[in-house]
Design a protein around this motif. Structure first.
Motif, short mmCIF file in Angstrom:
data_model
loop_
_atom_site.label_atom_id
_atom_site.label_comp_id
_atom_site.label_asym_id
_atom_site.label_seq_id
_atom_site.Cartn_x
_atom_site.Cartn_y
_atom_site.Cartn_z
N VAL A 51 4.92 46.88 33.77
CA VAL A 51 4.77 45.49 34.17
C VAL A 51 4.20 45.45 35.58
N SER A 52 3.31 44.50 35.83
CA SER A 52 2.70 44.36 37.15
C SER A 52 2.94 42.95 37.67
N ASN A 53 3.21 42.86 38.96
CA ASN A 53 3.37 41.56 39.61
C ASN A 53 2.95 41.69 41.06
N HIS A 54 3.10 40.62 41.80
CA HIS A 54 2.69 40.60 43.20
C HIS A 54 3.86 40.29 44.11
N PHE A 55 3.75 40.76 45.34
CA PHE A 55 4.70 40.44 46.40
C PHE A 55 3.93 40.02 47.64
N ALA A 103 0.27 40.67 53.59
CA ALA A 103 -0.72 40.42 52.54
C ALA A 103 -0.02 40.20 51.21
N ILE A 104 -0.67 39.45 50.35
CA ILE A 104 -0.24 39.37 48.94
C ILE A 104 -0.82 40.60 48.26
N GLN A 105 0.04 41.41 47.67
CA GLN A 105 -0.39 42.70 47.14
C GLN A 105 0.38 43.03 45.87
N TRP A 106 -0.18 43.92 45.09
CA TRP A 106 0.46 44.37 43.84
C TRP A 106 1.74 45.14 44.15
N LYS A 111 5.37 31.77 43.12
CA LYS A 111 4.85 32.15 41.81
C LYS A 111 4.17 33.51 41.89
N THR A 112 4.38 34.33 40.87
CA THR A 112 3.66 35.60 40.78
C THR A 112 3.13 35.80 39.37
N HIS A 113 1.85 36.14 39.32
CA HIS A 113 1.23 36.59 38.07
C HIS A 113 2.01 37.79 37.53
N VAL A 114 2.18 37.83 36.21
CA VAL A 114 2.80 38.98 35.55
C VAL A 114 1.92 39.38 34.38
N HIS A 115 1.57 40.64 34.32
CA HIS A 115 0.94 41.15 33.10
C HIS A 115 1.54 42.51 32.77
N SER A 157 12.38 43.29 39.57
CA SER A 157 13.23 42.65 38.57
C SER A 157 13.59 41.22 38.97
N GLU A 158 14.04 41.05 40.20
CA GLU A 158 14.44 39.72 40.67
C GLU A 158 13.27 38.74 40.67
N THR A 159 12.13 39.21 41.16
CA THR A 159 10.99 38.31 41.35
C THR A 159 10.36 37.89 40.03
N ILE A 160 10.21 38.84 39.12
CA ILE A 160 9.64 38.49 37.82
C ILE A 160 10.53 37.52 37.08
N ALA A 161 11.83 37.77 37.12
CA ALA A 161 12.77 36.89 36.41
C ALA A 161 12.73 35.47 36.98
#
Length: 391
Positions: free
Chosen positions: A94-98, A243-246, A275-279, A338-342
């Protein structure tokens, strides 16, 4: 994946009377080869490598994964692999951003009354309202903008960094995924009621934020050609404060061997705007496979926490919250993932041309991100092109 396959073949696979062989290529070579196999209705491969951004395109060549327990996964990761309400893939990574930021610089700002007063002055100039500096955990997109100005020598000659941030503004489909966080953060979306929705006020705000940061020199001029590696390099060199980064970037930034200037000084916060993109990178069942029953036994194994624990141990980022939390010792970012995606995760609309849409939006909007194309003109073009792709 090779280690998970080996564990299955040595254990559960013997009980299932199934032996799995895995073929590993680069991501792009894999998708190119698979597209050709799907077009010929080949049965050579039983399981295909897929992803959230191409599962809609591949769905006609895949079987829905009915009867497999997906309750251990992040719901947003599963939803991003559904097309027309049917699940066509199982998540792997799973990929998201922080928001990745310099903890030492932010803490120093908040604690220093003189610096805080200067920040309030700059925020008044940038936003039209004076704001006090605050913890990045609670930044909104206006805080992001004001902080970008404060930590840039163009607005604050005493800034410890040359630029506040670095934008991933290159004409590249993966940069659309980053920008989407800003769009969603302002309350926008690609589509509304099945129609393209990039003529919204949220879309205009999202493009304008990038353009303002770039034109005011709150990001490096090299942002026009920046993606993951350039963002990583800017943070490692200390030339940008945040920065907003993966999510995958954090481990190396926190490694003294790879990032000696900043290791131990990088914090993780949600993307401003919340909000964070998740793929998810994923696996799917070939519609033309001659071994569907055996393939589903293997996929059912992959959907277990035990299998994904092995996947994490081999270096993956499984799309299962309990596994990430249990394996936090492997990667300090796992708990935050885990926290951020949820809490903050979203998935873009899934349709046959989703992958093409990411590329087209980057092509249409990247000029406006760096102030070379008028915002309204870029969004008009993007909205028209997206509508054509939506069908």
């Amino acid at each position: 994946m090779a280690k998970v396959v080996a564990a299955y073949n040595a254990g559960q696979g013997k009980k299932d009377k199934v032996k799995v062989d895995v073929v590993l290529l680069s991501r792009q070579d894999t998708f190119t080869k698979e597209t050709a196999l799907m077009a010929s209705k080949s049965s050579n491969m039983d399981i295909y490598w897929t992803a959230s951004y191409n599962v809609g395109q591949y769905a006609p060549s895949l079987d829905p994964l009915d009867g497999i327990d997906t309750s251990s996964y992040f719901p947003v990761a599963v939803d991003g692999l559904k097309y027309k309400s049917k699940l066509y893939a199982l998540p792997l990574d799973v990929s998201n951003h922080f928001l990745l930021y310099r903890t030492d610089l932010i803490e120093a700002l908040i604690k220093d009354p003189v610096a805080s007063a200067e920040y309030e002055k700059i925020s008044q100039s940038v936003l039209g309202e004076a704001r006090a500096p605050k913890d990045p955990q609670s930044w909104d997109l206006e805080d992001f903008k004001a902080m970008a100005a404060y930590f840039s020598k163009s607005d604050n000659p005493k800034s410890p960094t040359e630029y506040g941030t670095i934008l991933q503004a290159k004409n590249l489909l993966y940069n659309t995924m980053i920008w989407n966080d800003v769009l969603w953060g302002y309350g926008g979306n690609w589509a509304k009621d099945g129609k393209a929705n990039l003529d919204s006020s949220a879309a205009k705000k999202a493009v304008s934020l990038y353009a303002d940061i770039y034109k005011n020199k709150w990001t490096s001029p090299d942002s026009s050609q920046a993606e993951f590696p350039e963002t990583q390099a800017a943070l490692q060199a200390g030339s940008a404060a945040f920065a907003i980064q993966w999510s995958a970037a954090f481990a190396s930034l926190n490694d003294p061997a790879q990032s000696p200037q900043v290791a131990g000084k990088i914090g993780i916060a949600p993307v401003p705007g919340g909000k964070t993109h998740v793929h998810a990178l994923a696996v799917s069942l070939n519609k033309y496979s001659k071994n569907k029953a055996a393939s589903k036994r293997w996929l059912s194994y992959l959907a277990t926490e035990g299998a994904m624990s092995k996947y994490a141990e081999a270096g993956g980022i499984p799309a299962m919250p309990k596994v990430l939390e249990a394996k936090a010792s492997l990667n300090p970012a796992f708990t935050k993932v885990s926290e951020t995606i949820a809490k903050n995760g979203y998935a873009e609309p899934v349709f046959p041309k989703t992958f093409e849409a990411y590329s087209k939006l980057a092509e249409d909007l990247s000029g406006a991100w760096v102030g070379q194309t008028p915002v309204d003109d870029a969004l008009k073009t993007a909205n028209t092109d997206l509508q054509e792709l939506l069908g």
